[in-house]
Scaffold this motif. Structure first.
Motif, mmCIF file in Angstrom:
data_model
loop_
_atom_site.group_PDB
_atom_site.id
_atom_site.type_symbol
_atom_site.label_atom_id
_atom_site.label_comp_id
_atom_site.label_asym_id
_atom_site.label_seq_id
_atom_site.Cartn_x
_atom_site.Cartn_y
_atom_site.Cartn_z
ATOM 1 N N SER A 53 -8.015 9.669 -13.667
ATOM 2 C CA SER A 53 -8.535 11.194 -13.248
ATOM 3 C C SER A 53 -7.869 12.238 -14.152
ATOM 4 N N ASP A 54 -8.305 13.292 -13.767
ATOM 5 C CA ASP A 54 -7.855 14.360 -14.570
ATOM 6 C C ASP A 54 -6.150 14.496 -14.140
ATOM 7 N N THR A 55 -5.682 14.154 -13.190
ATOM 8 C CA THR A 55 -4.101 14.196 -12.952
ATOM 9 C C THR A 55 -3.619 12.730 -12.947
ATOM 10 N N LEU A 56 -4.325 11.644 -13.289
ATOM 11 C CA LEU A 56 -3.589 10.560 -13.465
ATOM 12 C C LEU A 56 -3.995 9.790 -14.851
ATOM 13 N N CYS A 57 -3.335 9.702 -15.506
ATOM 14 C CA CYS A 57 -3.281 8.828 -16.893
ATOM 15 C C CYS A 57 -2.062 7.875 -17.038
ATOM 16 N N LEU A 58 -2.283 6.498 -17.271
ATOM 17 C CA LEU A 58 -1.189 5.551 -17.356
ATOM 18 C C LEU A 58 -1.226 4.966 -18.752
ATOM 19 N N LEU A 118 0.833 -1.214 -0.026
ATOM 20 C CA LEU A 118 0.018 0.113 -0.157
ATOM 21 C C LEU A 118 0.813 1.182 0.043
ATOM 22 N N LYS A 119 1.949 1.248 0.821
ATOM 23 C CA LYS A 119 2.911 2.271 0.781
ATOM 24 C C LYS A 119 3.460 2.553 -0.538
ATOM 25 N N ILE A 120 4.167 1.565 -1.180
ATOM 26 C CA ILE A 120 4.684 1.641 -2.372
ATOM 27 C C ILE A 120 3.578 2.089 -3.570
ATOM 28 N N PHE A 121 2.479 1.566 -3.367
ATOM 29 C CA PHE A 121 1.491 1.917 -4.322
ATOM 30 C C PHE A 121 0.919 3.491 -4.288
ATOM 31 N N SER A 122 0.772 3.735 -2.932
ATOM 32 C CA SER A 122 0.492 5.371 -2.824
ATOM 33 C C SER A 122 1.429 6.182 -3.316
ATOM 34 N N GLU A 123 2.799 5.583 -3.398
ATOM 35 C CA GLU A 123 4.162 6.756 -3.538
ATOM 36 C C GLU A 123 3.842 6.553 -5.329
ATOM 37 N N ILE A 158 1.441 6.382 -7.144
ATOM 38 C CA ILE A 158 0.520 7.580 -7.552
ATOM 39 C C ILE A 158 1.028 8.663 -7.664
ATOM 40 N N LYS A 159 1.733 9.113 -6.471
ATOM 41 C CA LYS A 159 2.288 10.596 -6.624
ATOM 42 C C LYS A 159 3.455 10.786 -7.732
ATOM 43 N N VAL A 160 4.263 9.757 -7.807
ATOM 44 C CA VAL A 160 5.107 9.760 -8.858
ATOM 45 C C VAL A 160 4.678 9.857 -10.180
ATOM 46 N N ALA A 161 3.347 9.106 -10.465
ATOM 47 C CA ALA A 161 2.478 8.995 -11.851
ATOM 48 C C ALA A 161 1.970 10.543 -12.196
ATOM 49 N N GLN A 162 1.541 10.954 -10.999
ATOM 50 C CA GLN A 162 0.821 12.196 -11.322
ATOM 51 C C GLN A 162 1.959 13.487 -11.532
ATOM 52 N N THR A 202 16.605 12.729 -18.893
ATOM 53 C CA THR A 202 16.941 14.091 -18.218
ATOM 54 C C THR A 202 15.978 14.600 -17.429
ATOM 55 N N SER A 203 14.913 14.893 -18.173
ATOM 56 C CA SER A 203 13.852 15.453 -17.931
ATOM 57 C C SER A 203 12.970 14.644 -16.538
ATOM 58 N N TYR A 204 13.160 13.020 -16.890
ATOM 59 C CA TYR A 204 12.546 12.122 -16.042
ATOM 60 C C TYR A 204 13.405 12.298 -14.751
ATOM 61 N N LEU A 205 14.676 12.181 -14.706
ATOM 62 C CA LEU A 205 15.440 12.428 -13.556
ATOM 63 C C LEU A 205 15.206 13.768 -12.731
ATOM 64 N N GLU A 206 15.096 15.001 -13.373
ATOM 65 C CA GLU A 206 14.790 16.137 -13.068
ATOM 66 C C GLU A 206 13.570 16.024 -12.281
ATOM 67 N N CYS A 207 12.474 15.628 -12.673
ATOM 68 C CA CYS A 207 11.249 15.508 -12.208
ATOM 69 C C CYS A 207 11.211 14.665 -10.828
ATOM 70 N N MET A 208 11.953 13.621 -11.080
ATOM 71 C CA MET A 208 12.160 12.341 -9.770
ATOM 72 C C MET A 208 12.941 13.201 -8.617
#
Length: 198
Positions: free
Chosen positions: A140-145, A18-23, A25-29, A72-78
């Motif tokens: 949702s409006d903030t989550l598309c996979l 659950l902790k990893i899945f919740s995280e 969602i934050k990463v994906a958003q 590079t943009s992925y790493l900057e975001c992370m």
């Protein structure tokens, strides 16, 4: 008693998932907000599209497939959301990727959540097949996979569970493949044709 130990183990595993899945969602958003495309792999994909129940499939980390040109943009975001390389103090702009590897060093946040970032699976040809056959799902409006096709997921799981890891994850890959076959329509012709080209 052994039953109590087993129940505690299962409870702790479910809490960790659950902790990893919740995280995730934050990463994906965050990645969605920056318009960085990625495909969730293995346990994430399976939980979202096959099992649809987090208690049925353990997640140990966040596995993502990204395009090399987005690195590079992925790493900057992370890094902006609290991740860093687990065993290095390198900053995103200083990171040099080598084509020799199919992934980059593990990322970790202050809560100990690991992100394994894959730039290819098996080889460049399979990556092309993955992206060409992928589909999008809006939550949702903030989550598309984006997800790889079930046929490509089966190939990935078999590769990961046998050639890459030599069955180090036990029967999990076989269990996963069986559940995909039971719960989805599979184009066996496409599956076999794709497998034969690799």
């Amino acid at each position: 008693n052994d039953r109590n130990k087993l129940e505690k183990f299962i409870d702790s595993r479910e809490i960790n998932t659950l902790k990893i899945f919740s995280e995730f969602i934050k990463v994906a958003q965050s990645l969605n907000l920056k318009k960085i495309k990625f495909i969730p792999l293995k346990g994430l994909h399976l939980n979202l599209e096959i099992y649809k129940n987090l208690s049925l499939r353990n997640i140990r980390d966040i596995d993502l497939l990204i395009r090399k040109e987005s690195l590079t943009s992925y790493l900057e975001c992370m890094f902006s959301i609290g991740y860093k390389f687990k065993n290095s103090d390198i900053k995103p702009k200083d990171f040099k990727y080598s084509d020799y590897h199919y992934d980059i060093p593990v990322l970790i946040n202050k809560h100990g959540i690991h992100v394994e970032t894959h730039l290819k699976i098996i080889d460049a040809k399979f990556n092309q097949l993955i992206y060409a056959g992928s589909y999008k799902k809006k939550y949702s409006d903030t989550l598309c996979l984006d997800f790889m096709s079930n046929e490509n997921l089966i190939i990935h799981l078999i590769y990961h569970g046998t050639i890459k890891n030599g069955f180090d994850n036990g029967l999990v890959s076989i269990f996963d493949v069986m559940n995909i076959l039971k719960s989805n329509k599979i184009n066996f012709t496409s599956l076999l044709e794709c497998a034969e080209t690799l």
